[in-house]
Design an enzyme around this catalytic site. Structure first.
Site, PDB file in Angstrom:
ATOM      1  N   ASP A 183      -7.794  -0.345  -9.525  1.00  0.00           N
ATOM      2  CA  ASP A 183      -6.564   0.093 -10.196  1.00  0.00           C
ATOM      3  C   ASP A 183      -6.302   1.574  -9.949  1.00  0.00           C
ATOM      4  O   ASP A 183      -5.163   1.981  -9.683  1.00  0.00           O
ATOM      5  CB  ASP A 183      -6.649  -0.175 -11.705  1.00  0.00           C
ATOM      6  CG  ASP A 183      -6.567  -1.652 -12.048  1.00  0.00           C
ATOM      7  OD1 ASP A 183      -6.266  -2.478 -11.155  1.00  0.00           O
ATOM      8  OD2 ASP A 183      -6.808  -1.984 -13.226  1.00  0.00           O
ATOM      9  N   ASP A 195      -2.176  -5.665  -3.617  1.00  0.00           N
ATOM     10  CA  ASP A 195      -2.391  -4.430  -2.859  1.00  0.00           C
ATOM     11  C   ASP A 195      -1.288  -4.235  -1.821  1.00  0.00           C
ATOM     12  O   ASP A 195      -1.486  -3.622  -0.788  1.00  0.00           O
ATOM     13  CB  ASP A 195      -3.766  -4.435  -2.193  1.00  0.00           C
ATOM     14  CG  ASP A 195      -3.927  -5.537  -1.158  1.00  0.00           C
ATOM     15  OD1 ASP A 195      -3.213  -6.556  -1.254  1.00  0.00           O
ATOM     16  OD2 ASP A 195      -4.752  -5.384  -0.246  1.00  0.00           O
ATOM     17  N   HIS A 251     -12.768  -3.450 -10.823  1.00  0.00           N
ATOM     18  CA  HIS A 251     -11.301  -3.446 -10.905  1.00  0.00           C
ATOM     19  C   HIS A 251     -10.743  -2.109 -11.380  1.00  0.00           C
ATOM     20  O   HIS A 251      -9.635  -1.737 -11.018  1.00  0.00           O
ATOM     21  CB  HIS A 251     -10.812  -4.585 -11.795  1.00  0.00           C
ATOM     22  CG  HIS A 251     -10.999  -5.920 -11.158  1.00  0.00           C
ATOM     23  ND1 HIS A 251     -10.158  -6.394 -10.194  1.00  0.00           N
ATOM     24  CD2 HIS A 251     -11.950  -6.869 -11.324  1.00  0.00           C
ATOM     25  CE1 HIS A 251     -10.566  -7.585  -9.787  1.00  0.00           C
ATOM     26  NE2 HIS A 251     -11.660  -7.895 -10.462  1.00  0.00           N
TER      27      HIS A 251
END
Length: 184
Positions: free
Chosen positions: A97, A123, A93
Site C-alpha cells: 500500500d 497495481d 500489504h
C-alpha cells in the site's frame, strides 16, 4: 454557502383570498455537503487519492468527445508495476500500500499537468495525455515515467527498486471507443 429546504403554504381569509403565508425552513447544508463528499469519494481511490475507474470512464469519455470535436488525438497509457505481488508477499500489504501511494505521488510529480493519472485498481495506473498528442510525445512521456522508476522508493528505512511496463494507444488511430482504447 447555506442550503435551505423550505415549504410555504398560503394563508387564506374567510373569502378565500390569500392574506399571508406560513412556512418552515430546514437547514440542509450538512446533508448537501455530505452528499457532495460521498460523490467525490465515489470517484477517488481510497488508498492513493487518485481518481478511480469511475472517474477514468467519465474523464476518458469527455476527453474523447472533445478530441473528436476538435479533430485532435489523445493518448492512453496503461502502466503496470512489475512483480508487485512479490512486494506484497515478501514485505506485506502495508508495504504494498505504501508503495502504491509513493508511485501515485511520483507519477503526479513526473507528469504534472501533461497527463491525468488514474488508479483503476490493483497495481495498475492509467495515464491520459490530452491532445494534440503525437506518437513521439507518448514515447517521451513513457520514457520519463520509466526513468522516474530508476530511483528507489523508501519504506521503513528500506529502499525498494521496482520497474513498470507501459502500453500506449492513441485516439483515434488505435480505437474509437474508450474501452477498446484502454485494451489497446
Amino acid at each position: 454557502e447555506r442550503w435551505l429546504q423550505h415549504d410555504v403554504e398560503p394563508l387564506r381569509g374567510p373569502d378565500g383570498a390569500i392574506q399571508g403565508a406560513i412556512g418552515a425552513a430546514l437547514d440542509i447544508t450538512e446533508m448537501k455537503q455530505s452528499a457532495r463528499e460521498l460523490a467525490r469519494q465515489a470517484r477517488r481511490d481510497a488508498l492513493t487519492g487518485l481518481p478511480n475507474r469511475l472517474a477514468l470512464e467519465e474523464t476518458l469519455d469527455e476527453l474523447m468527445a472533445r478530441a473528436q470535436a476538435t479533430r485532435e488525438s489523445l493518448a492512453v497509457m496503461f502502466l503496470d508495476l512489475d512483480r508487485f505481488k512479490v512486494i506484497n508477499d515478501s514485505l506485506g500489504h502495508r508495504a504494498g500500500d505504501a508503495l502504491l501511494c509513493a508511485v501515485a505521488e511520483r507519477l503526479r510529480a513526473t507528469l504534472g499537468s501533461r497527463a491525468h493519472v488514474f488508479r483503476p485498481g490493483g497495481d495498475e495506473f492509467i495515464l491520459i495525455a490530452p491532445g494534440p498528442v503525437l506518437p513521439e510525445d507518448v514515447q517521451t512521456i513513457a520514457m520519463e515515467v520509466l526513468e522516474s522508476f530508476t530511483q528507489p522508493f523508501e519504506f521503513e528505512g528500506r529502499e525498494l527498486l521496482i520497474s513498470a511496463s507501459i502500453g500506449a494507444s492513441l485516439y483515434p488511430n488505435n480505437a474509437s471507443q474508450a474501452e477498446e482504447l484502454i485494451k489497446q
